[in-house]
Design an enzyme around this catalytic site. Structure first.
Site, short mmCIF file in Angstrom:
data_model
loop_
_atom_site.label_atom_id
_atom_site.label_comp_id
_atom_site.label_asym_id
_atom_site.label_seq_id
_atom_site.Cartn_x
_atom_site.Cartn_y
_atom_site.Cartn_z
N LYS A 1 4.25 6.04 5.99
CA LYS A 1 4.52 7.46 5.77
C LYS A 1 5.19 8.15 6.86
O LYS A 1 4.94 7.84 8.10
CB LYS A 1 3.37 8.11 5.39
N ARG B 1 -4.19 1.89 -6.15
CA ARG B 1 -4.35 1.23 -7.36
C ARG B 1 -4.90 -0.12 -7.02
O ARG B 1 -5.30 -0.84 -7.72
CB ARG B 1 -2.92 1.11 -7.85
#
Ligand code: BES
Ligand code: MN
Ligand code: ZN
Length: 499
Positions: free
Chosen positions: A283, A357
């Protein structure tokens, strides 16, 4: 904080006789004085009427007028709380008024507060709802994070909150006060866990907290699966996330059994990424500190279990936390890597930052063994959900419309709203891969939806809902901190569902 509900007909709880640090009485913009306020007006020689006449009090919503040692009262203080139109507040106006009230109270040294709430009305809501809102607001107003500060702010003096109603205290109000008090505990626990930094709140730390909670409650048992046990179960997807970290992943299973053993449990599954760097798909640096909040789904599960051990309802709830740290390193998973999930489906990891996920899908397969009545996962899953819904609503997805409807109304009533989003096949097509059964990202559009679609591949065998809380779990900016959401929504759902 201690919460009580009592009747104003008790000898020591009339407006003038209540021995309180602070008595709170309603005042309206239009209409006449509330009975309780009128009692105070008479005892004080018409003080309220004088203040209205002088123009100092208008009764506008959220207006708070603090009076010290007014004549005719046992109480040390009186706050006249403006509520606008006497015919009834809106939900949002009542919340604003309560927020202003407790901000005002917390500026004083009040220890005990008595709120005369019978004449506070909100359209379409019962008095017990007003009581619940007042308790959640009171408790919320006294939380402040202290754990890692060397100079602690002194604990708030406000420690006793009494709701005073006209007439008899109904069973419904009693039940709702007990539920709100427990929920408030759960919210505070979720905030605290969420606010702790990533170097303290690791997967092992969360596991330790869960075990500590189980020691305090006979209806709670906790089991923690190690990486070795997860590998034996074939959780290749979950373990691909912790591969780059020195902190081992933990699968924490908390079993709250308040009901008959034969009753199918509701299962809550929380995303517990204790820090999300993005992994090899790193990120950007700005604001990355906020990725310590990437375990707020897990914190909400812990919060609900905390509240249940307090309230002790006769229901069965299993809380599962998939805890891991997402780090880049020589051992980290790389874009293009393909892993096999516990369900046997292969996954091409095109972006290691779509890790929530990956841990959730294996946890969602694992919980099949509990033969659940319903499974609800809670996750700070996508930045796209923040773009879509901002900080006001969590994204709600479900493979059963009836379950979705129950969760929506539970959130609506708790002031912890969610919004129903689609799980259409057209979105599912975005997850196809040339090299595996599924890709872990679905392209640029509909990011919150495709993330939910990914999860839906692992939840076909039971009623399931997913809450994307990326926008609601914490606040940024000056008020940076965890919100404890969606503990109120979940508590309302669990308790309503038991009725
Ligand atoms: N934890 C983040 C989601 C997130 C981002 C929550 C910002 C709150 C604020 C999640 O693991 C993530 O990084 N998601 C990616 C998915 C993308 C790579 C498909 C995202 O949203 O950018
Ligand atoms: Mn991520
Ligand atoms: Zn994440």
């Amino acid at each position: 904080m201690k919460f009580t509900i009592a009747s104003s007909s008790s000898a020591n709880l009339t407006v003038t006789t209540a021995k309180s640090s602070c008595v709170v009485l309603p005042i309206f913009e239009k209409g006449k004085l509330a009975n309780s306020t009128s009692e105070f007006d008479k005892a004080s020689g018409g003080l309220v009427q004088k203040l209205i006449k002088s123009g100092d009090i208008k009764g506008k919503n959220a207006e708070c007028t603090l009076l010290h040692h007014p004549a005719g009262m046992k109480a040390e203080r009186v706050i006249l709380l403006g509520l606008g139109d006497q015919k009834g507040s809106s939900i949002s106006n009542l919340r604003k008024a309560l927020q202003a009230l407790f901000a005002c109270i917390n500026k004083t040294a009040s220890k005990s507060v008595h709120l005369y709430f019978s004449e506070i009305t909100v359209e379409g809501k019962e008095p017990e709802w007003v009581a619940e809102q007042a308790i959640l607001a009171a408790a919320g107003s006294t939380y402040s994070y202290q754990e890692t500060k060397s100079k602690k702010t002194p604990a708030p003096s406000f420690k006793q909150f009494t709701l005073v109603c006209d007439g008899k205290v109904s069973a419904a109000i009693k039940a709702s006060v007990a539920q709100a008090a427990a929920t408030a505990e759960g919210v505070a626990a979720a905030k605290e866990l969420g606010n702790l930094p990533g170097n303290i709140c690791t997967p092992s730390y969360i596991a330790k907290q869960a075990k500590a909670l189980a020691r305090k409650s006979s209806s709670l048992s906790v089991n923690v699966l190690s990486e070795k046990q997860m590998a034996d179960l074939g959780m290749g997807s979950l373990l691909s996330v912790s591969a780059g970290s020195k902190e081992p992943a933990q699968l924490i299973v908390m079993n709250y059994q308040g009901g008959a053993k034969s009753k199918a449990p509701t299962v809550l599954v929380g995303k517990g990424i204790t820090f999300d760097t993005g992994g090899i798909s790193l990120k950007p640096g700005a604001g990355m500190d906020e990725m310590k909040f990437d375990m707020c789904g897990a914190a909400s599960v812990m919060g609900v279990i905390t509240a249940l051990t307090e309230l002790k309802p006769k229901i069965n709830v299993i809380g599962v936390i998939a805890a891991a740290e997402n780090m880049p390193s020589g051992k980290a998973t790389k874009p293009g890597d393909i892993v096999t999930s516990m369900a046997g489906k292969t996954i091409e990891i095109l972006n290691t930052d779509a890790e929530g996920r990956l841990v959730l899908c294996d946890a969602l397969t694992y919980v099949e063994r509990f033969k659940p009545a319903a499974v609800i996962d809670i996750a700070t899953l996508t930045g796209a959900c923040v773009v879509a819904l901002g900080a006001h609503a969590s994204g709600l997805y479900s493979n059963r419309d009836e379950l979705a409807a129950k969760l929506l109304s539970a959130g609506e009533s708790a002031g912890d709203r969610a919004w129903h989003m689609p799980l259409w096949d057209e979105y599912k097509e975005q997850l196809s891969s040339n090299f595996a059964d599924l890709a872990n990202i679905g392209g640029p559009g509909g990011g919150s939806v495709t993330a939910a679609c990914f999860l839906s591949h692992f939840t076909e065998s039971y009623p399931w809902a997913h809450l994307d809380i990326a926008g609601t779990a914490w606040l940024s900016g000056n008020a940076k901190g965890a919100t404890g959401r969606p503990v109120p929504l979940l508590m309302n759902y669990l308790i309503n569902n038991a009725k």
